[in-house]
Design an enzyme around this catalytic site. Sequence first.
Site, PDB file in Angstrom:
ATOM      1  CE  LYS A 222      19.179  70.858  71.201  1.00 33.04           C
ATOM      2  NZ  LYS A 222      20.560  70.688  71.611  1.00 33.04           N
ATOM      3  CB  CYS A 276      20.631  65.786  72.993  1.00 29.90           C
ATOM      4  SG  CYS A 276      21.302  66.919  74.119  1.00 29.90           S
TER       5      CYS A 276
HETATM    6  N1  SAJ Z   1      27.062  57.892  69.580  1.00 32.39           N
HETATM    7  C1  SAJ Z   1      27.265  56.823  68.711  1.00 32.39           C
HETATM    8  N2  SAJ Z   1      27.930  57.048  67.544  1.00 32.39           N
HETATM    9  C2  SAJ Z   1      28.398  58.292  67.208  1.00 32.39           C
HETATM   10  C3  SAJ Z   1      28.175  59.360  68.108  1.00 32.39           C
HETATM   11  C4  SAJ Z   1      27.504  59.149  69.288  1.00 32.39           C
HETATM   12  O1  SAJ Z   1      26.855  55.696  68.987  1.00 32.39           O
HETATM   13  O2  SAJ Z   1      29.007  58.436  66.149  1.00 32.39           O
HETATM   14  C5  SAJ Z   1      26.311  57.680  70.815  1.00 32.39           C
HETATM   15  C6  SAJ Z   1      27.077  58.035  72.068  1.00 32.39           C
HETATM   16  O3  SAJ Z   1      27.753  56.913  72.586  1.00 32.39           O
HETATM   17  C7  SAJ Z   1      25.949  58.468  73.006  1.00 32.39           C
HETATM   18  C8  SAJ Z   1      24.921  59.075  72.076  1.00 32.39           C
HETATM   19  O4  SAJ Z   1      25.207  58.555  70.778  1.00 32.39           O
HETATM   20  O5  SAJ Z   1      25.376  57.354  73.657  1.00 32.39           O
HETATM   21  C9  SAJ Z   1      24.922  60.584  72.026  1.00 32.39           C
HETATM   22  O6  SAJ Z   1      26.255  60.973  71.826  1.00 32.39           O
HETATM   23  P1  SAJ Z   1      26.608  62.518  71.402  1.00 32.39           P
HETATM   24  O7  SAJ Z   1      28.044  62.531  71.075  1.00 32.39           O
HETATM   25  O8  SAJ Z   1      25.656  62.982  70.390  1.00 32.39           O
HETATM   26  O9  SAJ Z   1      26.464  63.301  72.777  1.00 32.39           O
HETATM   27  P2  SAJ Z   1      25.253  64.144  73.316  1.00 32.39           P
HETATM   28  O10 SAJ Z   1      24.036  63.332  73.523  1.00 32.39           O
HETATM   29  O11 SAJ Z   1      25.751  64.909  74.487  1.00 32.39           O
HETATM   30  O12 SAJ Z   1      24.953  65.157  72.126  1.00 32.39           O
HETATM   31  C10 SAJ Z   1      25.232  66.506  72.266  1.00 32.39           C
HETATM   32  C11 SAJ Z   1      24.325  67.182  71.299  1.00 32.39           C
HETATM   33  N3  SAJ Z   1      24.506  68.589  71.517  1.00 32.39           N
HETATM   34  C12 SAJ Z   1      23.411  69.322  71.791  1.00 32.39           C
HETATM   35  O13 SAJ Z   1      22.297  68.877  71.817  1.00 32.39           O
HETATM   36  C13 SAJ Z   1      23.676  70.737  72.049  1.00 32.39           C
HETATM   37  C14 SAJ Z   1      24.703  66.831  69.887  1.00 32.39           C
HETATM   38  O14 SAJ Z   1      23.926  67.667  68.993  1.00 32.39           O
HETATM   39  C15 SAJ Z   1      26.132  67.125  69.624  1.00 32.39           C
HETATM   40  O15 SAJ Z   1      26.444  66.694  68.302  1.00 32.39           O
HETATM   41  C16 SAJ Z   1      26.982  66.339  70.610  1.00 32.39           C
HETATM   42  O16 SAJ Z   1      26.596  66.751  71.946  1.00 32.39           O
HETATM   43  C17 SAJ Z   1      28.444  66.746  70.398  1.00 32.39           C
HETATM   44  O17 SAJ Z   1      29.160  65.888  69.873  1.00 32.39           O
HETATM   45  O18 SAJ Z   1      28.781  67.883  70.738  1.00 32.39           O
END
Ligand code: SAJ
Length: 441
Positions: A222, A276
Amino acid sequence: MALAELKKSIEDKSAKLAVIGLGYVGLPLAAMCADVGFNVLGVEVKEERVERINAGKSPIEGQEPGLAELLARVINTGKLHATSDYTKLKDCDVVLIDVETPVNAQHEPEYVALRNALCSLGPALKQSALIIVESTIAPGTMKRVVQPELEKASGKKLNRGFYLGNCPERVMPGKLLANLRRMNRVVGGATPETAEVMAALYRHIVQAELDLTNCVTAELVKTVENAYRDVQIAFANEVALICEQVGGDVWKVRELVNKTPDRQMHLPGAGVGGHCIPKDPWLLASSLQKGDMSLRLIPAARTINDSMPLHMLELLKKGLQQAELKLEQAKVLVLGYAYLQNSDDTRNSPSAALVRELRSAGTKVCIHDPHVTAYQGDLYELAHGSDAVVLMTAHDTYGDIDLIRLRKVMKAPIIIDGRRVLDAGKVKKAGFILYQIGISD
Ligand code: SAJ
């Protein structure tokens, strides 16, 4: 109830379940278990959430397809009931723990909510109950914190008085129910037999793969999967900063890099928020004890991602300078306060970091966010008299902004786009000064 009997009661759904922590993770989980036929007790410390849930109303705002209807249904059938009274856990055969596990300013886990949950559960713990920690925890926490705290609070011993496992949550705001059903789960049991019993439960609600293993592997998977994502995003952000310096367009660079086999460059942006990604790399790092190896890449990625809201401030200063304005005299509208597009979740929001910096510089700041109740005003009214608009979150609605109307209400014509939502040609045609992450001015 020995493990074999417990497994049978889980398979025939006669086992009484409890979920401690009815937030983004625990509430959908409790509702889904109730919907497949279990009697579920939801334990939540916030009274107003307990009342709202028992009234069949979801306390989670934002777009969560299916959750409101599901919750209303299982409350109506009486299969789910919420309470703040831990003593009601005495009849529960399986207790899932979904409480927050933040890190402090020194990036160390505090586990206050987790320890409180364990200490409150202990006295009520039913003989031979199975406790499953779904919260994200540092590798080694099940052994160093959960087991001793529970043995002390319950007076029972692991694998004799109770059973223990770790099955890290994999939810994402905006697709809570879908992720719960479709994401593979790592099922870490304190013993292989315990992992098998845990899997019997998850088979009722998870349509994806269940990978059975031990606790430390579940804890590692995780935290590593999210540290991996954080490093990937940091790489994209560093490439964006390079492009700004050398005259490139990071979005074009990314598109062409990703045409190369086995490349998957992530999206650069205004920062990395959420419950996360900003936290889990530090949980992973904290599993190393004093005197162990020191980490370099994982902390560096965190530093890069945390610097992006400040980089947005630098781009804003450039825009203001071009209009011969100073930060302390300016009025700025921040578009997007949630950390994620089309979500209401503001935890660890990069926008909060930017707003703090602006306000400490004396800037007058307004905030708009269509999904965050506190900031759902009229965008154009909020933009009235602004010198700059800073786009921090890629909410869908921002793609439809009426640029001509926006220009008319603003005092100075500056736009900083932190997520490449807006069409640069249209923005410049509407008479704006535009700065974008990863594109040189
Ligand atoms: N972000 C970027 N660039 C990217 C992707 C995300 O700047 O390429 C930013 C987003 O704007 C946000 C942050 O990062 O501010 C997190 O974004 P995220 O897409 O990772 O969303 P989270 O935080 O909800 O991440 C969750 C996580 N899932 C779990 O912990 C179970 C992550 O591991 C998953 O990859 C993500 O959801 C998902 O895309 O499902």
